[in-house]
Write a protein that holds these residues in place. Structure first.
Motif, PDB file in Angstrom:
ATOM      1  N   MET A 181       0.807  -1.211   0.000  1.00  0.00           N
ATOM      2  CA  MET A 181       0.000   0.000   0.000  1.00  0.00           C
ATOM      3  C   MET A 181       0.849   1.274   0.000  1.00  0.00           C
ATOM      4  O   MET A 181       0.345   2.358  -0.299  1.00  0.00           O
ATOM      5  CB  MET A 181      -0.945   0.016   1.212  1.00  0.00           C
ATOM      6  N   SER A 182       2.123   1.165   0.354  1.00  0.00           N
ATOM      7  CA  SER A 182       3.002   2.337   0.310  1.00  0.00           C
ATOM      8  C   SER A 182       3.458   2.656  -1.115  1.00  0.00           C
ATOM      9  O   SER A 182       4.040   3.708  -1.373  1.00  0.00           O
ATOM     10  CB  SER A 182       4.229   2.123   1.203  1.00  0.00           C
ATOM     11  N   ASN A 183       3.182   1.743  -2.029  1.00  0.00           N
ATOM     12  CA  ASN A 183       3.545   1.912  -3.432  1.00  0.00           C
ATOM     13  C   ASN A 183       2.660   2.994  -4.057  1.00  0.00           C
ATOM     14  O   ASN A 183       1.434   2.892  -4.063  1.00  0.00           O
ATOM     15  CB  ASN A 183       3.349   0.569  -4.160  1.00  0.00           C
ATOM     16  N   ARG A 184       3.281   4.043  -4.591  1.00  0.00           N
ATOM     17  CA  ARG A 184       2.552   5.156  -5.182  1.00  0.00           C
ATOM     18  C   ARG A 184       1.632   4.714  -6.318  1.00  0.00           C
ATOM     19  O   ARG A 184       0.496   5.198  -6.463  1.00  0.00           O
ATOM     20  CB  ARG A 184       3.575   6.183  -5.692  1.00  0.00           C
ATOM     21  N   PHE A 185       2.094   3.802  -7.117  1.00  0.00           N
ATOM     22  CA  PHE A 185       1.289   3.275  -8.214  1.00  0.00           C
ATOM     23  C   PHE A 185       0.028   2.606  -7.681  1.00  0.00           C
ATOM     24  O   PHE A 185      -1.075   2.825  -8.197  1.00  0.00           O
ATOM     25  CB  PHE A 185       2.103   2.263  -9.028  1.00  0.00           C
ATOM     26  N   VAL A 186       0.179   1.796  -6.646  1.00  0.00           N
ATOM     27  CA  VAL A 186      -0.953   1.054  -6.096  1.00  0.00           C
ATOM     28  C   VAL A 186      -2.038   1.996  -5.582  1.00  0.00           C
ATOM     29  O   VAL A 186      -3.225   1.822  -5.865  1.00  0.00           O
ATOM     30  CB  VAL A 186      -0.477   0.112  -4.961  1.00  0.00           C
ATOM     31  N   ARG A 187      -1.640   3.023  -4.841  1.00  0.00           N
ATOM     32  CA  ARG A 187      -2.622   3.965  -4.285  1.00  0.00           C
ATOM     33  C   ARG A 187      -3.402   4.658  -5.402  1.00  0.00           C
ATOM     34  O   ARG A 187      -4.625   4.804  -5.338  1.00  0.00           O
ATOM     35  CB  ARG A 187      -1.929   4.999  -3.396  1.00  0.00           C
ATOM     36  N   ALA A 188      -2.701   5.094  -6.431  1.00  0.00           N
ATOM     37  CA  ALA A 188      -3.367   5.800  -7.533  1.00  0.00           C
ATOM     38  C   ALA A 188      -4.294   4.876  -8.324  1.00  0.00           C
ATOM     39  O   ALA A 188      -5.429   5.245  -8.651  1.00  0.00           O
ATOM     40  CB  ALA A 188      -2.320   6.421  -8.462  1.00  0.00           C
ATOM     41  N   ILE A 189      -3.840   3.668  -8.618  1.00  0.00           N
ATOM     42  CA  ILE A 189      -4.632   2.762  -9.446  1.00  0.00           C
ATOM     43  C   ILE A 189      -5.876   2.288  -8.713  1.00  0.00           C
ATOM     44  O   ILE A 189      -6.945   2.103  -9.302  1.00  0.00           O
ATOM     45  CB  ILE A 189      -3.770   1.568  -9.949  1.00  0.00           C
ATOM     46  N   LEU A 190      -5.773   2.105  -7.385  1.00  0.00           N
ATOM     47  CA  LEU A 190      -6.932   1.664  -6.608  1.00  0.00           C
ATOM     48  C   LEU A 190      -7.972   2.787  -6.479  1.00  0.00           C
ATOM     49  O   LEU A 190      -9.182   2.538  -6.567  1.00  0.00           O
ATOM     50  CB  LEU A 190      -6.506   1.180  -5.215  1.00  0.00           C
ATOM     51  N   LEU A 191      -7.516   4.024  -6.296  1.00  0.00           N
ATOM     52  CA  LEU A 191      -8.451   5.147  -6.204  1.00  0.00           C
ATOM     53  C   LEU A 191      -9.145   5.375  -7.550  1.00  0.00           C
ATOM     54  O   LEU A 191     -10.352   5.640  -7.615  1.00  0.00           O
ATOM     55  CB  LEU A 191      -7.719   6.416  -5.755  1.00  0.00           C
ATOM     56  N   SER A 192      -8.372   5.261  -8.633  1.00  0.00           N
ATOM     57  CA  SER A 192      -8.954   5.350  -9.967  1.00  0.00           C
ATOM     58  C   SER A 192     -10.016   4.278 -10.158  1.00  0.00           C
ATOM     59  O   SER A 192     -11.102   4.535 -10.701  1.00  0.00           O
ATOM     60  CB  SER A 192      -7.861   5.203 -11.030  1.00  0.00           C
ATOM     61  N   GLY A 193      -9.723   3.066  -9.690  1.00  0.00           N
ATOM     62  CA  GLY A 193     -10.678   1.964  -9.783  1.00  0.00           C
ATOM     63  C   GLY A 193     -11.965   2.245  -9.034  1.00  0.00           C
ATOM     64  O   GLY A 193     -13.056   1.881  -9.491  1.00  0.00           O
ATOM     65  N   LEU A 194     -11.864   2.918  -7.886  1.00  0.00           N
ATOM     66  CA  LEU A 194     -13.052   3.287  -7.108  1.00  0.00           C
ATOM     67  C   LEU A 194     -13.976   4.196  -7.920  1.00  0.00           C
ATOM     68  O   LEU A 194     -15.187   3.968  -7.990  1.00  0.00           O
ATOM     69  CB  LEU A 194     -12.648   3.995  -5.817  1.00  0.00           C
ATOM     70  N   PHE A 195     -13.399   5.228  -8.531  1.00  0.00           N
ATOM     71  CA  PHE A 195     -14.198   6.153  -9.332  1.00  0.00           C
ATOM     72  C   PHE A 195     -14.828   5.447 -10.534  1.00  0.00           C
ATOM     73  O   PHE A 195     -16.002   5.656 -10.859  1.00  0.00           O
ATOM     74  CB  PHE A 195     -13.346   7.336  -9.799  1.00  0.00           C
ATOM     75  N   LEU A 196     -14.027   4.604 -11.203  1.00  0.00           N
ATOM     76  CA  LEU A 196     -14.540   3.908 -12.383  1.00  0.00           C
ATOM     77  C   LEU A 196     -15.680   2.962 -12.028  1.00  0.00           C
ATOM     78  O   LEU A 196     -16.701   2.908 -12.719  1.00  0.00           O
ATOM     79  CB  LEU A 196     -13.412   3.120 -13.068  1.00  0.00           C
ATOM     80  N   GLN A 197     -15.508   2.204 -10.937  1.00  0.00           N
ATOM     81  CA  GLN A 197     -16.556   1.268 -10.529  1.00  0.00           C
ATOM     82  C   GLN A 197     -17.853   1.990 -10.183  1.00  0.00           C
ATOM     83  O   GLN A 197     -18.942   1.545 -10.545  1.00  0.00           O
ATOM     84  CB  GLN A 197     -16.080   0.440  -9.324  1.00  0.00           C
ATOM     85  N   LEU A 198     -17.743   3.120  -9.505  1.00  0.00           N
ATOM     86  CA  LEU A 198     -18.938   3.885  -9.151  1.00  0.00           C
ATOM     87  C   LEU A 198     -19.666   4.351 -10.417  1.00  0.00           C
ATOM     88  O   LEU A 198     -20.887   4.169 -10.554  1.00  0.00           O
ATOM     89  CB  LEU A 198     -18.554   5.093  -8.289  1.00  0.00           C
ATOM     90  N   GLY A 199     -18.915   4.934 -11.359  1.00  0.00           N
ATOM     91  CA  GLY A 199     -19.524   5.410 -12.598  1.00  0.00           C
ATOM     92  C   GLY A 199     -20.129   4.287 -13.422  1.00  0.00           C
ATOM     93  O   GLY A 199     -21.242   4.410 -13.945  1.00  0.00           O
ATOM     94  N   ILE A 200     -19.411   3.180 -13.533  1.00  0.00           N
ATOM     95  CA  ILE A 200     -19.871   2.064 -14.360  1.00  0.00           C
ATOM     96  C   ILE A 200     -21.145   1.441 -13.794  1.00  0.00           C
ATOM     97  O   ILE A 200     -22.083   1.131 -14.533  1.00  0.00           O
ATOM     98  CB  ILE A 200     -18.742   1.005 -14.500  1.00  0.00           C
ATOM     99  N   TRP A 201     -21.189   1.269 -12.453  1.00  0.00           N
ATOM    100  CA  TRP A 201     -22.371   0.648 -11.859  1.00  0.00           C
ATOM    101  C   TRP A 201     -23.596   1.547 -11.945  1.00  0.00           C
ATOM    102  O   TRP A 201     -24.710   1.077 -12.177  1.00  0.00           O
ATOM    103  CB  TRP A 201     -22.100   0.250 -10.410  1.00  0.00           C
ATOM    104  N   VAL A 202     -23.400   2.837 -11.757  1.00  0.00           N
ATOM    105  CA  VAL A 202     -24.528   3.770 -11.917  1.00  0.00           C
ATOM    106  C   VAL A 202     -25.046   3.699 -13.351  1.00  0.00           C
ATOM    107  O   VAL A 202     -26.257   3.622 -13.594  1.00  0.00           O
ATOM    108  CB  VAL A 202     -24.115   5.214 -11.548  1.00  0.00           C
ATOM    109  N   ARG A 203     -24.131   3.701 -14.309  1.00  0.00           N
ATOM    110  CA  ARG A 203     -24.524   3.609 -15.713  1.00  0.00           C
ATOM    111  C   ARG A 203     -25.232   2.293 -16.019  1.00  0.00           C
ATOM    112  O   ARG A 203     -26.333   2.276 -16.570  1.00  0.00           O
ATOM    113  CB  ARG A 203     -23.284   3.744 -16.607  1.00  0.00           C
ATOM    114  N   ASN A 204     -24.594   1.175 -15.659  1.00  0.00           N
ATOM    115  CA  ASN A 204     -25.127  -0.127 -16.038  1.00  0.00           C
ATOM    116  C   ASN A 204     -26.512  -0.387 -15.450  1.00  0.00           C
ATOM    117  O   ASN A 204     -27.422  -0.860 -16.132  1.00  0.00           O
ATOM    118  CB  ASN A 204     -24.167  -1.243 -15.604  1.00  0.00           C
ATOM    119  N   PHE A 205     -26.657  -0.082 -14.155  1.00  0.00           N
ATOM    120  CA  PHE A 205     -27.916  -0.429 -13.503  1.00  0.00           C
ATOM    121  C   PHE A 205     -29.040   0.508 -13.915  1.00  0.00           C
ATOM    122  O   PHE A 205     -30.185   0.079 -14.095  1.00  0.00           O
ATOM    123  CB  PHE A 205     -27.746  -0.428 -11.980  1.00  0.00           C
ATOM    124  N   SER A 206     -28.726   1.780 -14.077  1.00  0.00           N
ATOM    125  CA  SER A 206     -29.767   2.725 -14.499  1.00  0.00           C
ATOM    126  C   SER A 206     -30.202   2.446 -15.942  1.00  0.00           C
ATOM    127  O   SER A 206     -31.382   2.533 -16.260  1.00  0.00           O
ATOM    128  CB  SER A 206     -29.274   4.170 -14.351  1.00  0.00           C
TER     129      SER A 206
END
Length: 415
Positions: free
Chosen positions: A11-36
Motif C-alpha cells: 500500500m506504500s507503493n505510489r502506483f498502487v494507491r493511484a490505481i486503486l483510487l482510480s478503480g473506485l471512481f470507475l466502478q462507481l460510474g460504471i455501476w450507476v450507468r449499467n444499472f440505471s
C-alpha cells in the motif's frame, strides 16, 4: 506479521494507491450507468428479453472486437498516457450521449455502453502492463485480490446506488454521474509514476507484425493455449446467464424486478469474503487449482439457481457463486501476469480476453432466444455444463504438480 508488513509495503507503493483510487471512481460510474440503463430499458420496452440482452451485447461485444487491437497498442504506447486519454474520451462520449438523449430517441443509451467499452480495451491492458512494471511479482496475487475486493464492494453498493439515482433523478443524471466519475479517474491517474522512456528498437516493427508476434507467442506456450480454451468455454457459461438473472428474480422467484439489487448484493458480500479467503490461500494453493475449484463450485451453484423456485435456496446458491468468483478472477489475472513477459503482457491479455468475451457475447446474443426455446431452467443447466467442460481442459495442469513441457523463452513456470 510477514503478511502484514507485506501489505503495508504494497500500500506504500505510489502506483498502487493511484490505481486503486482510480478503480473506485470507475466502478462507481460504471455501476450507476449499467444499472440505471438496465432499469431504463426495461421500462421503455416493457421488460423485453431481447432488448435486455442487447444491453449486455453493447457492453461486451466491443471487448471481443477491440481487445486484441488494444492489447497490441498497449505494448506500443505509453501506458499511463493511454489510460488517462481513454478515461477522458470515455467521459466525452458519455456527455455526448447525454446531450443526444435530451433531443433524440432513448435508444442512444446503448452508445454509452458501446463507446466506453471500446476505450476500456486500450486502457485495461495498459493497467496490466503497469502492474507488471510497478508491483513485485511476490505481490501480484495480493494486488489482484485487493482489486477484486473493490469490485466486490461495488457489486453490493453499485446496484443500490444505481437504482437509487435512477429512481430519484432519472436516466439523464445517471449518465452525467458516469461522465464525472470518468473525469475524476483520469485526474487520479495523473499521479501515477511517469511513463518509462523506451529505448528505440534497432529494427522498427509495424502494428501488424507485433499483432502476429502476439499470436506466435501464445501458440508456442502450451499452458497459455489450453488456458485460452478454458477462457472460451467459461465465456460461453457466463454469457448464457448474464442477461437472464433478472428473469430468475421476476419469473422463477416471482419477485419484483427491483429485488435483483439484493440478489446481486448477496453475491457481492460473498465476493468480499471470497477475496479474503483467496488472499489467505494464495501462498498455499496454486492459481490453476484455485481456478478449477472455483469453476466446479460455480457449475453446481448455477445448476441449483436454474432449478430453484425457493428464494432462500437461490440466494444461498448465489452466495456460493460469489464466494468462488474471486478465486477464478484472481487466478486468471495472476496466471496471465506470471506467464507473460513484460513486452507481451498487453498482447497476451488481448488474445485471452477475446476468447472469453467471444464466447460470452455469442451466448448473450442467443440468451433471449434460448430462453424462449428451451426455457430458463435448462439455459442455466447448459451454463453449468460449459463450466464443467472448462475444468476438463485444465485438469492435466491441476493434477500435474510441477508443470512440465516446453514454454516460450522468458515465460515462467506455474508457481
Amino acid at each position: 506479521m510477514n503478511q502484514q508488513s507485506s501489505f503495508k509495503e504494497f500500500m506504500s507503493n505510489r502506483f498502487v494507491r493511484a490505481i486503486l483510487l482510480s478503480g473506485l471512481f470507475l466502478q462507481l460510474g460504471i455501476w450507476v450507468r449499467n444499472f440505471s440503463v438496465l432499469l431504463f430499458v426495461m421500462e421503455q420496452t416493457n421488460e423485453d428479453p431481447f432488448a435486455v440482452s442487447l444491453i449486455s451485447v453493447a457492453e461486451f461485444a466491443p471487448i471481443f472486437i477491440f481487445s486484441l487491437i488494444g492489447g497490441t497498442f498497449a505494448d506500443r504506447w505509453k501506458p499511463k498516457k493511454t489510460m488517462i486519454w481513454c478515461d477522458l474520451l470515455s467521459a466525452l462520449s458519455v456527455f455526448l450521449v447525454l446531450f443526444t438523449l435530451l433531443f433524440a430517441t432513448w435508444k442512444v443509451v446503448f452508445f454509452a455502453m458501446l463507446i466506453s467499452s471500446i476505450l476500456s480495451q486500450f486502457s485495461q491492458p495498459s493497467g496490466m502492463k503497469l502492474f507488471k512494471l510497478h508491483v513485485p511479482e511476490s505481490q501480484l496475487q495480493m494486488g489482484m485480490s485487493i482489486y477484486q475486493t473493490i469490485i466486490a464492494l461495488f457489486v453490493i453498493l453499485g446496484p443500490v446506488i444505481g437504482a437509487f439515482v435512477f429512481q430519484q433523478f432519472g436516466i439523464e443524471l445517471s449518465i452525467a454521474i458516469t461522465g464525472i466519475m470518468f473525469i475524476l479517474s483520469a485526474g487520479v491517474l495523473t499521479f501515477l509514476p511517469k511513463d518509462r522512456v523506451e529505448e528505440k528498437k534497432e529494427v522498427e516493427t509495424t502494428v501488424l507484425e507485433e499483432f502476429a508476434q502476439g499470436f506466435k507467442y501464445v501458440k508456442k506456450n502450451k499452458f497459455l493455449t489450453i488456458l485460452g480454451a478454458n477462457f472460451f468455454v467459461a465465456g460461453l457459461a457466463i454469457g448464457l446467464i448474464q442477461p437472464l438473472g433478472i428473469f430468475i428474480v421476476t419469473e422463477q422467484l416471482n419477485m419484483d424486478k427491483e429485488f435483483i439489487q439484493w440478489f446481486m448484493a448477496i453475491n457481492g458480500v460473498a465476493m468480499i469474503i471470497g477475496g479474503g479467503i483467496a488472499l489467505a490461500l494464495s501462498k498455499k494453493v496454486t492459481p490453476i487449482r484455485m481456478l478449477a475449484a472455483g469453476m466446479i463450485v460455480n457449475a453446481v451453484m448455477i445448476s441449483i439457481i436454474g432449478y430453484s423456485e425457493i428464494v432462500w435456496l437461490s440466494l444461498t446458491a448465489q452466495f456460493f457463486t460469489g464466494l468462488m468468483l474471486p478465486a477464478i478472477q484472481i487466478s486468471i489475472s495472476t496466471m496471465i501476469l506470471q506467464n507473460a513477459e513484460e513486452a507481451f503482457v498487453g498482447r497476451v491479455n488481448g488474445i485471452m480476453t477475446p476468447l472469453f468475451m467471444g464466447g460470452m457475447v455469442l451466448m448473450m446474443s442467443l440468451a433471449g432466444l434460448l430462453k424462449a426455446l428451451i426455457g430458463l431452467g435448462f439455459s442455466y443447466q447448459l451454463s453449468a455444463f460449459f463450466m464443467v467442460i472448462g475444468v476438463l481442459f485444465i485438469l492435466p495442469f491441476v493434477l500435474d504438480r510441477p508443470m512440465r513441457g516446453k514454454v516460450t523463452p522468458g515465460v515462467k513456470m506455474l508457481k
